[in-house]
Design an enzyme around this catalytic site. Structure first.
Site, PDB file in Angstrom:
ATOM      1  N   GLY A   1      80.876  25.859  94.701  1.00  0.00           N
ATOM      2  CA  GLY A   1      80.415  26.275  96.266  1.00  0.00           C
ATOM      3  C   GLY A   1      79.849  28.086  95.528  1.00  0.00           C
ATOM      4  CB  THR A   2      77.601  31.057  96.137  1.00  0.00           C
ATOM      5  OG1 THR A   2      76.889  30.152  96.983  1.00  0.00           O
ATOM      6  CG2 THR A   2      77.638  29.897  94.762  1.00  0.00           C
ATOM      7  CB  THR A   3      79.008  34.436  99.265  1.00  0.00           C
ATOM      8  OG1 THR A   3      78.206  33.936  97.861  1.00  0.00           O
ATOM      9  CG2 THR A   3      79.844  35.389  99.039  1.00  0.00           C
TER      10      THR A   3
END
Lengths: 268, 281
Positions: free
Chosen positions: B53-55
Protein backbone atom coordinates in the site's frame (compact mmCIF):
# COMPACT_ATOMS: atom_id res chain seq x y z
CA UNK A 1 -7.75 -40.93 63.25
CA UNK A 2 -11.48 -40.61 63.21
CA UNK A 3 -13.49 -41.88 60.26
CA UNK A 4 -15.18 -39.09 58.29
CA UNK A 5 -18.97 -39.07 58.41
CA UNK A 6 -20.71 -40.53 55.40
CA UNK A 7 -22.62 -37.93 53.38
CA UNK A 8 -24.75 -39.19 50.50
CA UNK A 9 -24.08 -37.63 47.08
CA UNK A 10 -27.64 -36.31 47.00
CA UNK A 11 -27.13 -34.58 50.31
CA UNK A 12 -23.75 -33.18 49.31
CA UNK A 13 -25.19 -31.69 46.12
CA UNK A 14 -28.23 -30.32 47.91
CA UNK A 15 -25.95 -28.64 50.44
CA UNK A 16 -23.82 -27.10 47.73
CA UNK A 17 -26.88 -25.89 45.85
CA UNK A 18 -28.31 -24.35 48.99
CA UNK A 19 -25.02 -22.65 49.74
CA UNK A 20 -24.90 -21.13 46.22
CA UNK A 21 -28.53 -20.07 46.27
CA UNK A 22 -28.11 -18.32 49.60
CA UNK A 23 -25.11 -16.43 48.28
CA UNK A 24 -27.03 -15.32 45.18
CA UNK A 25 -30.05 -14.31 47.25
CA UNK A 26 -27.95 -11.81 49.23
CA UNK A 27 -27.58 -9.61 46.12
CA UNK A 28 -30.25 -7.59 44.35
CA UNK A 29 -32.23 -9.17 41.52
CA UNK A 30 -32.03 -7.99 37.96
CA UNK A 31 -34.20 -8.45 34.89
CA UNK A 32 -33.59 -8.83 31.17
CA UNK A 33 -36.45 -8.09 28.78
CA UNK A 34 -37.01 -8.19 25.07
CA UNK A 35 -38.46 -5.02 23.54
CA UNK A 36 -39.22 -4.02 19.96
CA UNK A 37 -35.70 -2.85 19.06
CA UNK A 38 -33.67 -5.22 21.17
CA UNK A 39 -33.00 -6.41 24.68
CA UNK A 40 -32.91 -4.25 27.81
CA UNK A 41 -31.04 -5.03 31.05
CA UNK A 42 -32.34 -3.39 34.23
CA UNK A 43 -31.04 -3.80 37.75
CA UNK A 44 -30.65 -1.97 41.01
CA UNK A 45 -27.02 -1.07 41.49
CA UNK A 46 -25.85 1.78 43.70
CA UNK A 47 -22.32 1.56 42.24
CA UNK A 48 -21.36 3.61 39.19
CA UNK A 49 -18.22 1.65 38.51
CA UNK A 50 -18.91 -1.97 39.40
CA UNK A 51 -21.29 -3.07 36.70
CA UNK A 52 -23.76 -5.92 36.66
CA UNK A 53 -24.20 -5.70 32.89
CA UNK A 54 -21.58 -5.48 30.24
CA UNK A 55 -20.67 -6.02 26.65
CA UNK A 56 -19.12 -9.31 25.66
CA UNK A 57 -19.08 -8.93 21.89
CA UNK A 58 -20.83 -7.12 19.04
CA UNK A 59 -24.33 -8.46 19.68
CA UNK A 60 -23.81 -10.25 22.97
CA UNK A 61 -24.43 -8.86 26.43
CA UNK A 62 -23.83 -10.27 29.89
CA UNK A 63 -25.74 -9.83 33.14
CA UNK A 64 -24.99 -11.37 36.51
CA UNK A 65 -26.34 -11.57 40.02
CA UNK A 66 -24.44 -12.83 43.01
CA UNK A 67 -20.85 -12.52 44.12
CA UNK A 68 -19.03 -9.74 42.24
CA UNK A 69 -15.51 -11.17 42.12
CA UNK A 70 -16.80 -14.48 40.81
CA UNK A 71 -18.98 -13.15 38.02
CA UNK A 72 -16.38 -10.53 37.10
CA UNK A 73 -13.96 -13.39 36.54
CA UNK A 74 -16.47 -15.19 34.36
CA UNK A 75 -17.21 -11.98 32.45
CA UNK A 76 -13.55 -11.39 31.62
CA UNK A 77 -13.17 -15.04 30.67
CA UNK A 78 -16.12 -14.59 28.32
CA UNK A 79 -14.63 -11.47 26.74
CA UNK A 80 -11.37 -13.32 26.20
CA UNK A 81 -13.17 -16.34 24.76
CA UNK A 82 -15.22 -14.17 22.38
CA UNK A 83 -12.34 -11.99 21.24
CA UNK A 84 -10.06 -14.98 20.64
CA UNK A 85 -12.76 -16.81 18.72
CA UNK A 86 -13.61 -13.75 16.62
CA UNK A 87 -9.93 -13.19 15.87
CA UNK A 88 -9.36 -16.83 14.93
CA UNK A 89 -12.43 -17.16 12.70
CA UNK A 90 -14.77 -14.27 12.06
CA UNK A 91 -16.84 -11.86 14.11
CA UNK A 92 -20.01 -13.67 12.99
CA UNK A 93 -18.75 -16.92 14.47
CA UNK A 94 -19.07 -15.63 18.02
CA UNK A 95 -22.52 -16.61 19.28
CA UNK A 96 -24.41 -16.39 22.55
CA UNK A 97 -25.15 -20.11 22.32
CA UNK A 98 -21.45 -20.94 22.15
CA UNK A 99 -20.68 -18.61 25.02
CA UNK A 100 -23.54 -19.97 27.13
CA UNK A 101 -22.22 -23.50 26.59
CA UNK A 102 -18.77 -22.52 27.75
CA UNK A 103 -20.18 -20.83 30.84
CA UNK A 104 -22.41 -23.81 31.56
CA UNK A 105 -19.47 -26.21 31.35
CA UNK A 106 -17.39 -23.95 33.54
CA UNK A 107 -20.07 -23.48 36.19
CA UNK A 108 -21.04 -27.15 36.06
CA UNK A 109 -17.49 -28.38 36.55
CA UNK A 110 -16.95 -26.03 39.47
CA UNK A 111 -20.29 -27.00 41.02
CA UNK A 112 -19.64 -30.72 40.94
CA UNK A 113 -15.96 -30.59 41.85
CA UNK A 114 -15.56 -31.36 45.54
CA UNK A 115 -12.27 -29.47 45.65
CA UNK A 116 -13.87 -26.14 44.75
CA UNK A 117 -16.51 -24.07 46.42
CA UNK A 118 -19.52 -23.59 44.12
CA UNK A 119 -19.81 -20.17 42.48
CA UNK A 120 -22.52 -17.99 44.01
CA UNK A 121 -23.61 -16.52 40.70
CA UNK A 122 -26.47 -16.61 38.27
CA UNK A 123 -25.79 -15.35 34.75
CA UNK A 124 -27.74 -14.22 31.73
CA UNK A 125 -26.18 -14.26 28.27
CA UNK A 126 -28.23 -12.46 25.63
CA UNK A 127 -27.73 -11.92 21.93
CA UNK A 128 -29.74 -9.47 19.87
CA UNK A 129 -30.70 -10.62 16.38
CA UNK A 130 -31.38 -8.47 13.33
CA UNK A 131 -35.08 -9.34 13.84
CA UNK A 132 -36.90 -9.89 17.16
CA UNK A 133 -37.24 -13.59 16.26
CA UNK A 134 -33.46 -13.84 16.25
CA UNK A 135 -33.05 -12.67 19.85
CA UNK A 136 -31.61 -15.25 22.22
CA UNK A 137 -31.61 -15.15 26.01
CA UNK A 138 -29.94 -17.85 28.10
CA UNK A 139 -30.14 -18.06 31.89
CA UNK A 140 -27.35 -19.91 33.64
CA UNK A 141 -27.94 -20.87 37.26
CA UNK A 142 -25.06 -21.67 39.65
CA UNK A 143 -25.06 -25.41 38.83
CA UNK A 144 -24.24 -25.06 35.15
CA UNK A 145 -27.61 -25.82 33.61
CA UNK A 146 -28.81 -23.69 30.70
CA UNK A 147 -32.34 -22.34 30.37
CA UNK A 148 -33.38 -20.90 27.03
CA UNK A 149 -35.65 -17.96 27.90
CA UNK A 150 -38.05 -15.87 25.86
CA UNK A 151 -39.58 -12.49 26.51
CA UNK A 152 -38.38 -11.78 30.00
CA UNK A 153 -36.14 -13.29 32.64
CA UNK A 154 -35.21 -12.41 36.20
CA UNK A 155 -32.22 -13.65 38.18
CA UNK A 156 -31.11 -13.12 41.76
CA UNK A 157 -32.66 -13.56 45.16
CA UNK A 158 -36.27 -12.64 44.56
CA UNK A 159 -36.29 -13.90 40.98
CA UNK A 160 -39.24 -16.29 41.19
CA UNK A 161 -41.68 -13.64 42.32
CA UNK A 162 -40.33 -11.10 39.80
CA UNK A 163 -40.45 -13.68 36.99
CA UNK A 164 -44.09 -14.50 37.54
CA UNK A 165 -44.91 -10.77 37.70
CA UNK A 166 -43.10 -10.24 34.38
CA UNK A 167 -44.61 -13.32 32.73
CA UNK A 168 -48.08 -11.94 33.27
CA UNK A 169 -47.35 -8.46 31.94
CA UNK A 170 -44.61 -8.72 29.35
CA UNK A 171 -45.66 -8.84 25.71
CA UNK A 172 -43.84 -8.78 22.39
CA UNK A 173 -43.10 -5.50 20.67
CA UNK A 174 -42.99 -3.26 23.74
CA UNK A 175 -41.23 0.06 23.34
CA UNK A 176 -38.06 0.71 25.34
CA UNK A 177 -39.91 3.03 27.73
CA UNK A 178 -42.66 0.47 28.31
CA UNK A 179 -40.19 -2.33 28.91
CA UNK A 180 -38.12 -0.18 31.24
CA UNK A 181 -41.17 0.85 33.20
CA UNK A 182 -42.30 -2.75 33.56
CA UNK A 183 -38.81 -3.80 34.67
CA UNK A 184 -38.65 -1.12 37.37
CA UNK A 185 -42.13 -2.07 38.57
CA UNK A 186 -41.07 -5.68 38.81
CA UNK A 187 -37.86 -4.86 40.68
CA UNK A 188 -39.73 -2.61 43.13
CA UNK A 189 -41.72 -5.51 44.49
CA UNK A 190 -40.69 -6.65 47.95
CA UNK A 191 -40.64 -10.37 48.81
CA UNK A 192 -43.42 -9.79 51.38
CA UNK A 193 -45.75 -8.28 48.78
CA UNK A 194 -45.06 -4.59 49.44
CA UNK A 195 -43.49 -2.09 47.07
CA UNK A 196 -40.62 0.32 47.40
CA UNK A 197 -39.27 3.18 45.36
CA UNK A 198 -36.06 2.76 43.37
CA UNK A 199 -34.62 6.17 42.43
CA UNK A 200 -33.11 6.58 38.96
CA UNK A 201 -29.58 7.03 40.40
CA UNK A 202 -29.69 3.52 41.80
CA UNK A 203 -30.66 1.94 38.49
CA UNK A 204 -28.22 0.39 36.08
CA UNK A 205 -29.69 0.17 32.60
CA UNK A 206 -28.15 -1.09 29.38
CA UNK A 207 -29.50 -2.17 26.01
CA UNK A 208 -28.55 -4.28 23.06
CA UNK A 209 -30.12 -2.13 20.40
CA UNK A 210 -30.43 -3.74 16.97
CA UNK A 211 -31.07 -0.33 15.33
CA UNK A 212 -27.67 1.04 16.33
CA UNK A 213 -25.64 1.76 13.20
CA UNK A 214 -22.43 0.57 14.86
CA UNK A 215 -21.30 -3.01 14.75
CA UNK A 216 -21.32 -3.06 18.56
CA UNK A 217 -24.91 -2.99 19.73
CA UNK A 218 -24.37 -2.71 23.49
CA UNK A 219 -25.05 0.69 25.04
CA UNK A 220 -25.49 1.94 28.58
CA UNK A 221 -28.42 4.21 29.24
CA UNK A 222 -27.37 6.82 31.75
CA UNK A 223 -27.93 10.39 32.86
CA UNK A 224 -30.22 12.54 30.79
CA UNK A 225 -31.53 9.77 28.59
CA UNK A 226 -32.44 7.53 31.52
CA UNK A 227 -33.99 10.42 33.42
CA UNK A 228 -36.04 11.31 30.37
CA UNK A 229 -37.24 7.75 29.85
CA UNK A 230 -38.20 7.45 33.50
CA UNK A 231 -39.11 11.07 34.24
CA UNK A 232 -41.84 11.60 31.70
CA UNK A 233 -43.10 8.18 32.52
CA UNK A 234 -43.36 9.07 36.22
CA UNK A 235 -45.49 12.09 35.32
CA UNK A 236 -47.76 9.96 33.13
CA UNK A 237 -48.33 7.30 35.77
CA UNK A 238 -49.16 9.60 38.69
CA UNK A 239 -52.83 8.55 38.55
CA UNK A 240 -52.44 5.10 40.10
CA UNK A 241 -54.01 2.94 37.44
CA UNK A 242 -55.23 4.56 34.28
CA UNK A 243 -54.25 2.37 31.33
CA UNK A 244 -55.20 4.96 28.70
CA UNK A 245 -53.08 7.61 30.43
CA UNK A 246 -50.16 5.25 30.60
CA UNK A 247 -50.57 4.48 26.91
CA UNK A 248 -50.45 8.17 26.00
CA UNK A 249 -47.49 8.77 28.26
CA UNK A 250 -45.63 5.90 26.71
CA UNK A 251 -46.15 6.92 23.13
CA UNK A 252 -44.71 10.38 23.82
CA UNK A 253 -41.98 8.70 25.83
CA UNK A 254 -40.91 6.62 22.93
CA UNK A 255 -40.62 9.69 20.76
CA UNK A 256 -38.36 11.56 23.16
CA UNK A 257 -36.60 8.35 24.09
CA UNK A 258 -35.49 7.44 20.61
CA UNK A 259 -34.76 11.06 19.72
CA UNK A 260 -32.56 11.42 22.78
CA UNK A 261 -30.95 8.13 21.87
CA UNK A 262 -29.83 9.45 18.54
CA UNK A 263 -28.54 12.75 19.93
CA UNK A 264 -26.59 10.90 22.59
CA UNK A 265 -25.16 8.69 19.93
CA UNK A 266 -23.91 11.55 17.79
CA UNK A 267 -22.84 13.41 20.90
CA UNK A 268 -20.61 10.56 21.95
CA UNK B 1 -4.80 -24.77 24.61
CA UNK B 2 -6.50 -23.44 21.55
CA UNK B 3 -8.50 -26.62 21.10
CA UNK B 4 -10.20 -25.82 24.39
CA UNK B 5 -11.80 -22.69 23.02
CA UNK B 6 -13.12 -24.55 20.01
CA UNK B 7 -14.74 -27.30 21.99
CA UNK B 8 -17.55 -26.47 24.36
CA UNK B 9 -15.49 -27.50 27.36
CA UNK B 10 -14.75 -25.50 30.45
CA UNK B 11 -12.87 -22.23 30.07
CA UNK B 12 -9.16 -22.93 30.60
CA UNK B 13 -7.70 -21.51 33.80
CA UNK B 14 -5.86 -18.79 31.89
CA UNK B 15 -9.18 -17.34 30.76
CA UNK B 16 -10.31 -16.90 34.34
CA UNK B 17 -7.04 -15.66 35.75
CA UNK B 18 -7.18 -12.01 36.68
CA UNK B 19 -4.44 -10.14 34.89
CA UNK B 20 -3.70 -8.01 31.91
CA UNK B 21 -6.39 -6.07 30.09
CA UNK B 22 -4.44 -6.47 26.88
CA UNK B 23 -5.62 -8.92 24.25
CA UNK B 24 -2.11 -9.14 22.83
CA UNK B 25 -0.71 -10.21 26.20
CA UNK B 26 -3.45 -12.80 26.50
CA UNK B 27 -2.80 -14.06 22.97
CA UNK B 28 0.92 -14.33 23.56
CA UNK B 29 0.22 -16.58 26.56
CA UNK B 30 -2.55 -18.60 24.95
CA UNK B 31 -1.71 -18.94 21.26
CA UNK B 32 1.60 -17.19 20.64
CA UNK B 33 1.71 -18.52 17.09
CA UNK B 34 -1.22 -16.27 16.23
CA UNK B 35 0.67 -13.06 16.95
CA UNK B 36 2.11 -11.63 13.73
CA UNK B 37 5.37 -10.67 15.45
CA UNK B 38 6.06 -14.22 16.59
CA UNK B 39 6.39 -15.68 13.15
CA UNK B 40 9.89 -16.61 12.12
CA UNK B 41 10.85 -16.34 8.50
CA UNK B 42 13.25 -18.71 6.79
CA UNK B 43 16.47 -17.12 5.57
CA UNK B 44 15.68 -15.38 2.31
CA UNK B 45 17.53 -13.93 -0.59
CA UNK B 46 16.27 -10.54 -1.62
CA UNK B 47 12.96 -8.98 -0.72
CA UNK B 48 9.65 -10.86 -0.68
CA UNK B 49 7.25 -9.74 -3.38
CA UNK B 50 3.90 -8.85 -1.86
CA UNK B 51 1.37 -6.12 -2.55
CA UNK B 52 2.29 -2.80 -1.00
CA UNK B 53 0.00 0.00 0.00
CA UNK B 54 1.24 3.46 -0.61
CA UNK B 55 0.17 6.93 0.47
CA UNK B 56 -1.70 8.01 3.61
CA UNK B 57 -2.14 11.65 4.59
CA UNK B 58 -3.56 13.38 7.65
CA UNK B 59 -4.24 16.97 8.65
CA UNK B 60 -5.66 18.46 11.80
CA UNK B 61 -8.04 21.39 12.06
CA UNK B 62 -9.56 23.12 15.06
CA UNK B 63 -12.03 20.53 16.38
CA UNK B 64 -10.69 17.40 14.79
CA UNK B 65 -8.49 15.59 12.36
CA UNK B 66 -8.79 14.25 8.81
CA UNK B 67 -7.17 11.03 7.59
CA UNK B 68 -7.21 9.88 3.98
CA UNK B 69 -5.58 7.32 1.72
CA UNK B 70 -5.37 6.48 -1.96
CA UNK B 71 -6.68 3.14 -3.27
CA UNK B 72 -3.71 1.59 -5.05
CA UNK B 73 -1.67 -1.44 -4.02
CA UNK B 74 1.40 -2.27 -6.08
CA UNK B 75 3.63 -5.29 -6.43
CA UNK B 76 6.88 -4.22 -8.04
CA UNK B 77 5.82 -2.20 -11.06
CA UNK B 78 2.44 -3.90 -11.25
CA UNK B 79 -0.78 -2.51 -9.90
CA UNK B 80 -1.93 -5.32 -7.64
CA UNK B 81 -5.24 -3.80 -6.60
CA UNK B 82 -7.07 -0.63 -7.61
CA UNK B 83 -9.59 -0.37 -4.82
CA UNK B 84 -7.73 -1.43 -1.69
CA UNK B 85 -8.82 0.11 1.60
CA UNK B 86 -6.00 1.40 3.74
CA UNK B 87 -7.77 3.63 6.23
CA UNK B 88 -9.68 2.00 9.08
CA UNK B 89 -11.42 3.12 12.24
CA UNK B 90 -9.39 1.97 15.25
CA UNK B 91 -12.20 2.74 17.67
CA UNK B 92 -14.81 5.43 18.12
CA UNK B 93 -12.31 8.30 18.37
CA UNK B 94 -9.35 7.20 16.32
CA UNK B 95 -8.36 5.83 12.95
CA UNK B 96 -5.32 4.24 11.44
CA UNK B 97 -4.03 4.41 7.87
CA UNK B 98 -1.41 1.97 6.72
CA UNK B 99 1.38 2.00 4.18
CA UNK B 100 3.64 -0.96 3.53
CA UNK B 101 3.01 -4.68 3.03
CA UNK B 102 -0.75 -4.82 2.64
CA UNK B 103 -1.38 -8.29 4.03
CA UNK B 104 0.55 -7.71 7.25
CA UNK B 105 -0.80 -4.21 7.62
CA UNK B 106 -4.42 -5.31 7.44
CA UNK B 107 -3.71 -8.03 9.99
CA UNK B 108 -2.02 -5.50 12.25
CA UNK B 109 -5.02 -3.18 12.05
CA UNK B 110 -7.36 -6.04 12.93
CA UNK B 111 -5.29 -6.88 15.98
CA UNK B 112 -4.99 -3.23 16.95
CA UNK B 113 -8.75 -2.69 16.73
CA UNK B 114 -9.28 -5.77 18.87
CA UNK B 115 -6.65 -4.63 21.36
CA UNK B 116 -8.49 -1.33 21.92
CA UNK B 117 -11.92 -2.98 22.05
CA UNK B 118 -10.72 -5.67 24.44
CA UNK B 119 -9.26 -3.12 26.83
CA UNK B 120 -12.45 -1.09 26.69
CA UNK B 121 -14.63 -4.09 27.49
CA UNK B 122 -12.44 -5.44 30.29
CA UNK B 123 -11.72 -2.13 31.98
CA UNK B 124 -15.00 -0.38 31.20
CA UNK B 125 -13.05 2.66 30.01
CA UNK B 126 -11.19 3.69 26.89
CA UNK B 127 -7.42 3.96 26.67
CA UNK B 128 -6.09 7.50 26.42
CA UNK B 129 -5.11 8.58 22.90
CA UNK B 130 -1.50 8.53 24.05
CA UNK B 131 -1.98 4.97 25.29
CA UNK B 132 -3.46 3.88 21.97
CA UNK B 133 -0.55 5.44 20.07
CA UNK B 134 1.94 3.63 22.32
CA UNK B 135 0.17 0.33 21.84
CA UNK B 136 0.51 0.68 18.07
CA UNK B 137 4.17 1.45 18.56
CA UNK B 138 4.66 -1.86 20.38
CA UNK B 139 2.97 -3.73 17.56
CA UNK B 140 5.22 -2.21 14.89
CA UNK B 141 8.29 -2.95 16.97
CA UNK B 142 7.30 -6.61 17.20
CA UNK B 143 7.22 -6.70 13.40
CA UNK B 144 10.83 -5.51 13.09
CA UNK B 145 12.25 -8.87 12.01
CA UNK B 146 9.87 -8.97 9.07
CA UNK B 147 10.42 -5.30 8.30
CA UNK B 148 14.11 -6.07 7.87
CA UNK B 149 13.17 -8.55 5.14
CA UNK B 150 11.14 -6.03 3.23
CA UNK B 151 7.79 -6.62 4.90
CA UNK B 152 7.52 -3.31 6.68
CA UNK B 153 4.30 -1.75 7.94
CA UNK B 154 4.31 1.98 8.56
CA UNK B 155 1.01 3.36 9.83
CA UNK B 156 -0.28 6.82 10.47
CA UNK B 157 -2.47 7.13 13.54
CA UNK B 158 -4.92 9.98 14.05
CA UNK B 159 -7.52 10.55 16.68
CA UNK B 160 -9.55 13.00 18.65
CA UNK B 161 -8.12 13.47 22.15
CA UNK B 162 -11.21 13.73 24.34
CA UNK B 163 -9.21 15.07 27.30
CA UNK B 164 -7.38 17.80 25.38
CA UNK B 165 -10.31 18.37 23.03
CA UNK B 166 -8.32 18.41 19.81
CA UNK B 167 -7.27 16.21 16.94
CA UNK B 168 -3.79 14.69 17.09
CA UNK B 169 -1.62 12.84 14.57
CA UNK B 170 1.12 10.28 15.25
CA UNK B 171 3.56 8.97 12.69
CA UNK B 172 5.80 5.92 13.02
CA UNK B 173 8.99 4.48 11.60
CA UNK B 174 9.66 0.77 11.00
CA UNK B 175 11.33 0.36 14.39
CA UNK B 176 8.19 1.48 16.18
CA UNK B 177 9.57 4.95 16.82
CA UNK B 178 6.63 7.26 17.34
CA UNK B 179 6.41 11.00 16.89
CA UNK B 180 3.54 13.37 17.22
CA UNK B 181 3.08 15.62 14.21
CA UNK B 182 1.77 19.13 14.34
CA UNK B 183 -0.67 20.12 11.66
CA UNK B 184 -0.19 17.52 8.96
CA UNK B 185 1.66 14.30 8.15
CA UNK B 186 2.03 11.70 5.43
CA UNK B 187 3.45 8.22 5.10
CA UNK B 188 4.20 5.84 2.26
CA UNK B 189 5.95 6.14 -1.09
CA UNK B 190 4.03 9.24 -2.22
CA UNK B 191 4.42 10.95 1.14
CA UNK B 192 7.28 13.20 -0.02
CA UNK B 193 5.05 14.82 -2.60
CA UNK B 194 1.98 14.85 -0.39
CA UNK B 195 3.90 16.53 2.39
CA UNK B 196 5.24 19.17 0.00
CA UNK B 197 1.73 19.85 -1.19
CA UNK B 198 0.32 20.15 2.32
CA UNK B 199 3.22 22.30 3.49
CA UNK B 200 2.17 24.99 1.03
CA UNK B 201 -1.57 24.73 1.57
CA UNK B 202 -1.88 24.07 5.30
CA UNK B 203 -3.06 26.76 7.70
CA UNK B 204 -3.90 26.37 11.36
CA UNK B 205 -7.39 27.77 11.03
CA UNK B 206 -8.73 25.44 8.33
CA UNK B 207 -12.38 24.53 8.46
CA UNK B 208 -13.34 20.86 8.32
CA UNK B 209 -14.32 21.19 4.64
CA UNK B 210 -11.02 22.88 3.80
CA UNK B 211 -9.08 20.18 5.65
CA UNK B 212 -10.94 17.52 3.66
CA UNK B 213 -10.08 19.26 0.39
CA UNK B 214 -6.47 19.72 1.53
CA UNK B 215 -5.84 16.00 2.03
CA UNK B 216 -7.41 15.08 -1.30
CA UNK B 217 -5.28 17.75 -3.02
CA UNK B 218 -2.21 16.21 -1.35
CA UNK B 219 -3.18 12.72 -2.53
CA UNK B 220 -3.67 14.08 -6.04
CA UNK B 221 -0.17 15.61 -5.95
CA UNK B 222 1.29 12.35 -4.61
CA UNK B 223 -0.36 10.39 -7.42
CA UNK B 224 0.86 12.99 -9.88
CA UNK B 225 4.53 12.31 -9.14
CA UNK B 226 4.61 8.84 -7.57
CA UNK B 227 3.69 5.92 -9.81
CA UNK B 228 2.77 3.73 -6.84
CA UNK B 229 0.04 6.11 -5.68
CA UNK B 230 -3.30 6.00 -7.42
CA UNK B 231 -5.20 9.17 -8.30
CA UNK B 232 -8.99 9.39 -8.39
CA UNK B 233 -10.20 6.82 -10.92
CA UNK B 234 -13.15 8.60 -12.53
CA UNK B 235 -13.88 5.90 -15.08
CA UNK B 236 -14.16 3.17 -12.44
CA UNK B 237 -15.61 5.50 -9.82
CA UNK B 238 -12.87 4.69 -7.33
CA UNK B 239 -12.11 7.66 -5.10
CA UNK B 240 -9.81 8.10 -2.11
CA UNK B 241 -11.03 6.97 1.29
CA UNK B 242 -11.49 10.07 3.41
CA UNK B 243 -12.31 9.95 7.11
CA UNK B 244 -12.84 12.64 9.70
CA UNK B 245 -12.71 12.37 13.50
CA UNK B 246 -14.21 15.02 15.74
CA UNK B 247 -15.81 15.08 19.18
CA UNK B 248 -18.70 13.29 17.49
CA UNK B 249 -16.44 10.36 16.73
CA UNK B 250 -15.17 8.68 13.61
CA UNK B 251 -16.91 9.17 10.29
CA UNK B 252 -16.00 7.90 6.86
CA UNK B 253 -17.15 10.11 4.04
CA UNK B 254 -19.60 8.42 1.70
CA UNK B 255 -18.47 7.63 -1.85
CA UNK B 256 -20.72 10.46 -2.98
CA UNK B 257 -19.00 12.99 -0.71
CA UNK B 258 -15.44 11.96 -1.52
CA UNK B 259 -16.21 11.80 -5.25
CA UNK B 260 -17.52 15.37 -5.10
CA UNK B 261 -14.30 16.62 -3.51
CA UNK B 262 -12.16 14.64 -5.96
CA UNK B 263 -14.15 15.80 -8.97
CA UNK B 264 -14.01 19.47 -8.04
CA UNK B 265 -10.25 19.17 -7.63
CA UNK B 266 -9.96 17.37 -10.98
CA UNK B 267 -11.93 20.11 -12.67
CA UNK B 268 -9.65 22.81 -11.40
CA UNK B 269 -6.58 20.78 -12.32
CA UNK B 270 -7.77 20.73 -15.92
CA UNK B 271 -7.13 24.47 -15.96
CA UNK B 272 -4.19 24.53 -13.58
CA UNK B 273 -2.40 21.16 -13.65
CA UNK B 274 -0.06 21.94 -10.76
CA UNK B 275 -2.88 22.86 -8.45
CA UNK B 276 -3.41 25.84 -6.14
CA UNK B 277 -0.46 28.12 -5.58
CA UNK B 278 0.68 29.60 -2.32
CA UNK B 279 1.61 33.30 -2.21
CA UNK B 280 5.35 33.88 -2.72
CA UNK B 281 5.71 36.17 0.25
Amino acid sequence: MSTPFYVSPQQAMADRAEYARKGIARGRSLVVLQYADGIVFVGENPSRALHKFSEIYDRIGFAAAGKYNEYENLRIGGVRYADLRGYTYDRDDVTARGLANVYAQTLGTIFSSAAEKPYEVELVVAEVGSEPEGDQIYRLPHDGSIVDEHGSVAVGGNSEQISSFLDQRHRDGMTLAEALKLAVQALSREPGGGEREIPAERLEVAVLDRTRPQQRKFKRIVGRQLARLLGTEAAATTPTDAPSDAEDGDSTDTGTGSASGSTEETGK
Amino acid sequence: MEANTRSTGRLPAAFLTPGSSSFMDFLSDQSPEMLPGNRSLPPLQGAIEAPHGTTIVAASFPGGVVLAGDRRATMGNMIAQRDIEKVFPADEYSAVGIAGTAGLAVEMVKLFQLELEHFEKVEGAQLSLEGKANRLSTMIRSNLAMAMQGLAVVPLFAGYDVDREKGRIFSYDVTGGRSEETGYAATGSGSIFARGSMKKLYREDLTQEQALTLVVQALYDAADDDSATGGPDVARRIYPIVTVITDEGFRRLTDQESSEIARSILERRLEQPDGPRAALL
